[in-house]
Motif scaffolding. Structure first.
Motif, PDB file in Angstrom:
ATOM      1  N   ALA A   1      49.117 -24.057   2.335  1.00 28.54           N
ATOM      2  CA  ALA A   1      48.086 -24.292   1.316  1.00 28.54           C
ATOM      3  C   ALA A   1      47.543 -25.716   1.347  1.00 28.54           C
ATOM      4  O   ALA A   1      46.407 -25.953   0.931  1.00 28.54           O
ATOM      5  CB  ALA A   1      48.644 -23.977  -0.070  1.00 28.54           C
ATOM      6  N   THR A   2      48.316 -26.680   1.838  1.00 29.48           N
ATOM      7  CA  THR A   2      47.834 -28.067   1.879  1.00 29.48           C
ATOM      8  C   THR A   2      46.958 -28.321   3.102  1.00 29.48           C
ATOM      9  O   THR A   2      46.375 -29.398   3.217  1.00 29.48           O
ATOM     10  CB  THR A   2      49.006 -29.079   1.872  1.00 29.48           C
ATOM     11  OG1 THR A   2      49.806 -28.897   3.041  1.00 29.48           O
ATOM     12  CG2 THR A   2      49.850 -28.932   0.613  1.00 29.48           C
TER      13      THR A   2
ATOM     14  N   THR B   1      43.786 -27.880   4.293  1.00 31.67           N
ATOM     15  CA  THR B   1      42.494 -27.475   3.726  1.00 31.67           C
ATOM     16  C   THR B   1      41.303 -27.699   4.651  1.00 31.67           C
ATOM     17  O   THR B   1      40.191 -27.327   4.303  1.00 31.67           O
ATOM     18  CB  THR B   1      42.242 -28.227   2.409  1.00 31.67           C
ATOM     19  OG1 THR B   1      42.287 -29.632   2.677  1.00 31.67           O
ATOM     20  CG2 THR B   1      43.296 -27.862   1.368  1.00 31.67           C
ATOM     21  N   GLY B   2      41.518 -28.290   5.797  1.00 28.93           N
ATOM     22  CA  GLY B   2      40.421 -28.526   6.731  1.00 28.93           C
ATOM     23  C   GLY B   2      40.909 -28.343   8.158  1.00 28.93           C
ATOM     24  O   GLY B   2      42.061 -27.985   8.395  1.00 28.93           O
TER      25      GLY B   2
ATOM     26  N   THR C   1      42.619 -28.961  11.350  1.00 30.89           N
ATOM     27  CA  THR C   1      43.826 -29.756  11.549  1.00 30.89           C
ATOM     28  C   THR C   1      44.365 -29.571  12.959  1.00 30.89           C
ATOM     29  O   THR C   1      44.501 -28.453  13.449  1.00 30.89           O
ATOM     30  CB  THR C   1      44.916 -29.346  10.523  1.00 30.89           C
ATOM     31  OG1 THR C   1      44.374 -29.469   9.201  1.00 30.89           O
ATOM     32  CG2 THR C   1      46.153 -30.196  10.649  1.00 30.89           C
TER      33      THR C   1
ATOM     34  N   ARG D   1      44.457 -35.012   8.893  1.00 34.57           N
ATOM     35  CA  ARG D   1      44.053 -33.831   9.653  1.00 34.57           C
ATOM     36  C   ARG D   1      44.871 -33.659  10.942  1.00 34.57           C
ATOM     37  O   ARG D   1      44.469 -32.963  11.858  1.00 34.57           O
ATOM     38  CB  ARG D   1      42.569 -33.905  10.006  1.00 34.57           C
ATOM     39  CG  ARG D   1      41.680 -33.849   8.797  1.00 34.57           C
ATOM     40  CD  ARG D   1      41.678 -32.436   8.216  1.00 34.57           C
ATOM     41  NE  ARG D   1      40.841 -32.383   7.046  1.00 34.57           N
ATOM     42  CZ  ARG D   1      41.298 -32.127   5.830  1.00 34.57           C
ATOM     43  NH1 ARG D   1      42.565 -31.899   5.629  1.00 34.57           N
ATOM     44  NH2 ARG D   1      40.489 -32.093   4.803  1.00 34.57           N
TER      45      ARG D   1
ATOM     46  N   PRO E   1      40.812 -23.296   7.859  1.00 33.44           N
ATOM     47  CA  PRO E   1      40.612 -22.141   6.989  1.00 33.44           C
ATOM     48  C   PRO E   1      39.422 -21.305   7.482  1.00 33.44           C
ATOM     49  O   PRO E   1      38.410 -21.849   7.919  1.00 33.44           O
ATOM     50  CB  PRO E   1      40.296 -22.759   5.628  1.00 33.44           C
ATOM     51  CG  PRO E   1      40.793 -24.159   5.707  1.00 33.44           C
ATOM     52  CD  PRO E   1      40.651 -24.559   7.143  1.00 33.44           C
TER      53      PRO E   1
ATOM     54  N   GLY F   1      39.484 -18.158   3.509  1.00 31.95           N
ATOM     55  CA  GLY F   1      40.408 -19.205   3.083  1.00 31.95           C
ATOM     56  C   GLY F   1      41.767 -19.164   3.756  1.00 31.95           C
ATOM     57  O   GLY F   1      42.624 -19.991   3.467  1.00 31.95           O
TER      58      GLY F   1
ATOM     59  N   VAL G   1      44.333 -19.872   6.715  1.00 34.77           N
ATOM     60  CA  VAL G   1      44.425 -20.843   7.794  1.00 34.77           C
ATOM     61  C   VAL G   1      44.718 -20.081   9.078  1.00 34.77           C
ATOM     62  O   VAL G   1      45.729 -19.370   9.177  1.00 34.77           O
ATOM     63  CB  VAL G   1      45.525 -21.896   7.518  1.00 34.77           C
ATOM     64  CG1 VAL G   1      45.643 -22.867   8.681  1.00 34.77           C
ATOM     65  CG2 VAL G   1      45.218 -22.635   6.228  1.00 34.77           C
TER      66      VAL G   1
END
Length: 158
Positions: free
Chosen positions: A46-47, A49-50, A52, A84, A136, A140, A142
């Motif tokens: 969940a952490t 978010t972009g 990575t 990231r 994501p 949403g 990942v």
């Protein structure tokens, strides 16, 4: 357009035959995990978010030692910087310490004594080194966006 789609499909099929699976692959979702970095930061799916960059290394692996400097240099070019980039070092803590020290300035670093621990299991790691790009998707989740990151090519600004 159809020709390009067909060519892309053929390239993906050929690539799947050419190399053994080392982790989850292109388009596959990252499993759930919860852990902490060596700096005490909570880390979970969940952490993330972009986009990575994710790398898995072990100190007893020759190719890992060769790829680590390339990973570090590539990580320096990641848009979003250290937030990231995620690296997992798997193995004995004393042996892992030099890798952890090299990665800390450019990545959030997690250590694991065994590959089956949270991150290794979530990414289905089967070989070292493994370098992936994840992000994501529209829903949403990942997912893996690149399962063969070319560390010799710098990232492009977003």
């Amino acid at each position: 357009m159809i020709k390009r789609l067909r060519e892309h499909g053929e390239l993906l099929a050929a690539r799947a035959v050419d190399r053994p699976r080392s982790a989850i692959e292109l388009g596959e979702p990252v499993g759930e995990f919860a852990t902490h970095t060596v700096d005490g930061e909570p880390l979970s799916r969940a952490t993330m978010t972009g986009t990575t960059l994710v790398g898995f290394f072990t100190p007893t692996c020759g190719p890992c030692k060769e790829q680590l400097p390339k990973f570090v240099e590539y990580a320096r070019t990641m848009p979003g910087g250290r937030d990231r980039v995620l690296a997992a070092v798997v193995g004995d803590a004393d042996l892992a310490a030099p890798m952890v020290a090299e990665l800390r300035s450019v990545a959030k670093v997690v250590t694991q004594t065994r590959n089956e621990e949270p991150m290794g299991a979530a990414f289905e790691i089967m070989a070292f080194p493994t370098v992936l790009m994840v992000a994501p998707d529209a829903e949403g989740d990942v997912v893996v966006t690149d399962d063969a990151v070319d560390l010799s090519r710098p990232t492009l600004p977003v």
